[in-house]
Design a protein around this motif. Sequence first.
Motif, mmCIF file in Angstrom:
data_model
loop_
_atom_site.group_PDB
_atom_site.id
_atom_site.type_symbol
_atom_site.label_atom_id
_atom_site.label_comp_id
_atom_site.label_asym_id
_atom_site.label_seq_id
_atom_site.Cartn_x
_atom_site.Cartn_y
_atom_site.Cartn_z
ATOM 1 N N PHE A 193 -8.663 8.132 12.553
ATOM 2 C CA PHE A 193 -8.604 7.168 11.610
ATOM 3 C C PHE A 193 -8.120 7.353 10.611
ATOM 4 C CE2 PHE A 193 -9.556 5.141 7.768
ATOM 5 C CZ PHE A 193 -10.173 3.739 8.048
ATOM 6 N N LYS A 194 -8.109 8.453 9.714
ATOM 7 C CA LYS A 194 -6.154 8.462 8.923
ATOM 8 C C LYS A 194 -4.454 8.618 9.027
ATOM 9 C CE LYS A 194 -6.409 11.217 5.241
ATOM 10 N NZ LYS A 194 -7.132 10.466 4.577
ATOM 11 N N VAL A 195 -4.630 9.004 10.719
ATOM 12 C CA VAL A 195 -3.483 8.796 11.060
ATOM 13 C C VAL A 195 -3.274 7.149 11.502
ATOM 14 C CG1 VAL A 195 -2.136 8.580 13.020
ATOM 15 C CG2 VAL A 195 -3.206 10.578 12.338
ATOM 16 N N SER A 196 -4.341 5.965 11.873
ATOM 17 C CA SER A 196 -4.362 5.114 12.121
ATOM 18 C C SER A 196 -4.041 4.159 11.040
ATOM 19 C CB SER A 196 -5.234 4.129 12.931
ATOM 20 O OG SER A 196 -5.613 5.384 14.060
ATOM 21 N N ILE A 203 -8.235 1.075 4.760
ATOM 22 C CA ILE A 203 -9.765 0.071 5.220
ATOM 23 C C ILE A 203 -8.331 -0.148 6.874
ATOM 24 C CG2 ILE A 203 -9.860 -1.859 5.610
ATOM 25 C CD1 ILE A 203 -9.966 -1.886 2.205
ATOM 26 N N LEU A 204 -8.751 0.342 7.649
ATOM 27 C CA LEU A 204 -7.320 -0.250 9.443
ATOM 28 C C LEU A 204 -7.731 -2.196 9.339
ATOM 29 C CD1 LEU A 204 -8.743 1.624 11.809
ATOM 30 C CD2 LEU A 204 -7.070 2.134 10.059
ATOM 31 N N ASN A 205 -6.640 -2.201 8.260
ATOM 32 C CA ASN A 205 -6.436 -4.391 8.909
ATOM 33 C C ASN A 205 -6.487 -4.503 10.207
ATOM 34 O OD1 ASN A 205 -3.180 -3.668 8.868
ATOM 35 N ND2 ASN A 205 -2.928 -3.378 6.380
ATOM 36 N N GLY A 240 -19.479 -1.336 6.022
ATOM 37 C CA GLY A 240 -18.317 -1.065 7.454
ATOM 38 C C GLY A 240 -17.537 -1.490 7.752
ATOM 39 N N VAL A 241 -17.227 -3.051 7.023
ATOM 40 C CA VAL A 241 -16.079 -4.250 6.104
ATOM 41 C C VAL A 241 -16.123 -4.264 4.758
ATOM 42 C CG1 VAL A 241 -14.806 -5.970 6.741
ATOM 43 C CG2 VAL A 241 -16.641 -5.446 8.766
ATOM 44 N N LEU A 246 -11.492 -2.551 8.941
ATOM 45 C CA LEU A 246 -12.662 -1.524 8.977
ATOM 46 C C LEU A 246 -12.578 -0.292 8.246
ATOM 47 C CD1 LEU A 246 -14.655 -2.743 11.245
ATOM 48 C CD2 LEU A 246 -13.176 -0.783 12.784
ATOM 49 N N THR A 247 -13.458 -0.212 7.489
ATOM 50 C CA THR A 247 -13.479 1.194 6.744
ATOM 51 C C THR A 247 -14.267 2.625 7.403
ATOM 52 O OG1 THR A 247 -15.841 0.892 6.134
ATOM 53 C CG2 THR A 247 -14.559 0.364 5.272
#
Length: 619
Positions: A193-196, A203-205, A240-241, A246-247
């Motif tokens: 998650f952190k790499v992405s 947050i993953l947009n 979660g969002v 996405l958290t």
Amino acid sequence: MRKDVRILLVGEPKVGKTSLIMSLVSEEFPDDVPLRAEEITIPADVTPERVPTHIVDYSEAEQSDEQLYQEISKANVICIVYSVNNKKSIEKVTSHWIPLINDRTDKDSRVPLILVGNKSDLVEHSSMETILPIMNQYSDIETCVECSAKNLKNISELFYYAQKAVLHPTGPLYCPEEKEMKSSCIKALTRIFKVSDLDNDGILNDNELNFFQRTCFNTPLAPQALEDVKNVVRKNVTDGVKNNGLTLKGFLFLHILFIQRGRHETTWTVLRRFGYGDDLELHQEYLFPLLKIPVDCTTELNHNAYLFLQSVFDKHDKDRDCALSPEEVKDLFKVFPYMPWGPDVNNTVCTNDQGWITYQGYLSQWTLTTYLDVQRCLEYLGYLGYSIICEQDSQAAAITVTRNKRIDLQKKQTQRSVFHCNILGARGSGKTSFLQAFLGRNLQKQRKIREDHKSFYSINTTYVYGQEKYLLLHEVMPDMDFLSEADLVCDVVCLVYDVNNPRSFEYCAKVYKQYLMDSKTPCMMVASKSDLHEARQHYSLTPLDFCRKHKLHPPQSWTCNTADQPAKDLYTKLTTMAMYPHMAQANLKSSTFWLRASVGATVFAVLGFAMYRAILKQR
């Protein structure tokens, strides 16, 4: 992922083990069934997971106990076959077969089990009510399949589930008793998650989710599919969002959902794409890709690697002060299993007034690691996800292996960017101060450095004829009786003596005559502490006469006891000598050799600073 899968079928006599294998191969129920089928291999191109699969039968009538034990030890997955119309064969699953298999396998690496209820064509009821308590009792059981060798019901599915149990095991990911993901899986997915999370906002947009999707599954998500995923998370997880992204909490929930719905191959695909093996550790092939380095060649980061490292710096420099605070450094290395930089790094590279590593210092430390220990650099880039973010085969794509130094000497030019200078001198001659002064620290600032935080290296940029280069200084501990080859392998040597100590120069003279006189490595003599009274050296020749006799440049006066930053001209001279060793000798009597380098350094240092400020404004 494994290169092949070995499936073993065991169970009581007459439950249909051999019939299952023969029905799979011939796609029809056999009229004549032998006591035991020969081992068969299903080629990779006809299996769902594209992995060769070996299927092994067991027959109590034909094989001894010892042969059975050998087969159990070789199996990757074991199918325990029972007959749905034979209660005794079901009872034997728990009273005989599971204990036997567990006794013959290591507790920490148990083989996954599949329960296979054969002959479902002979009954109208299901055996699942009897089997479910068994599945709940033994965590090694991956699943249960009811099938029929006679009418070919679920035969392909049986062997698919067996293959899947090996290639995508549930055990390392999930604890069915607790209905929770295992800590090692959470740790791996958190790093992913952190790499992405390319902008490090937690947050993953949509852009980051699409990049993640393409990286793992070679296809982007349609906008509606993205919304559907987020809606599922919204309905099930608080926080979660967030901001329509996405958290970490939501990301982990999705993977728990995949596993609970039997789609753990999705989670395994993600894990393997990011370098994880079956033990949920980053495997050695990922961290240490093959990189051939011929003799007399060095290793440097290429342009794309510096761009990647710049993006990592920007991602963690939250306050945009062009330096990494201790908290920001800690956050950067959260994707590592350990903290790779100790307090000595702050005394190896440039820092700001607060002692925090600057942008230039950060790049310098990466340059030093690449030069001195390229395998460590590959490992670090692996933790940061270089090959994934930059869409390369491996971290090796970040490294430039320079050409042989002998070719540089023959051609009288070099494309290298990093040059290594060894600093030699007697104890107390000022070597450590010389290293620290290269980082802009005068004597007053150096006195604040803790003894246990000192470094034997320092690295910074210099400008030679308008080219930015890295100069890596290494303080070699004084030992007249023995200097190893490693102490002498470098591009230029700096011999430092204390002008105020009458016995200081003798060490430099002896080292030069014993180790350096016949080498082609250029040498510079530095008269340290030039602000103090110059004592007469207890040696047969004065330092100036010694240099003249051995065709060295005259001793260069130097001090760091200044009000402002110490002068940098000597470091430019050392870099120039390292870049052009032939010119250093040829231009021994010419002051223009130094003048051209120094003027170039001054001009480009000013230009470089202006460009750097412009880049910072853009950032």
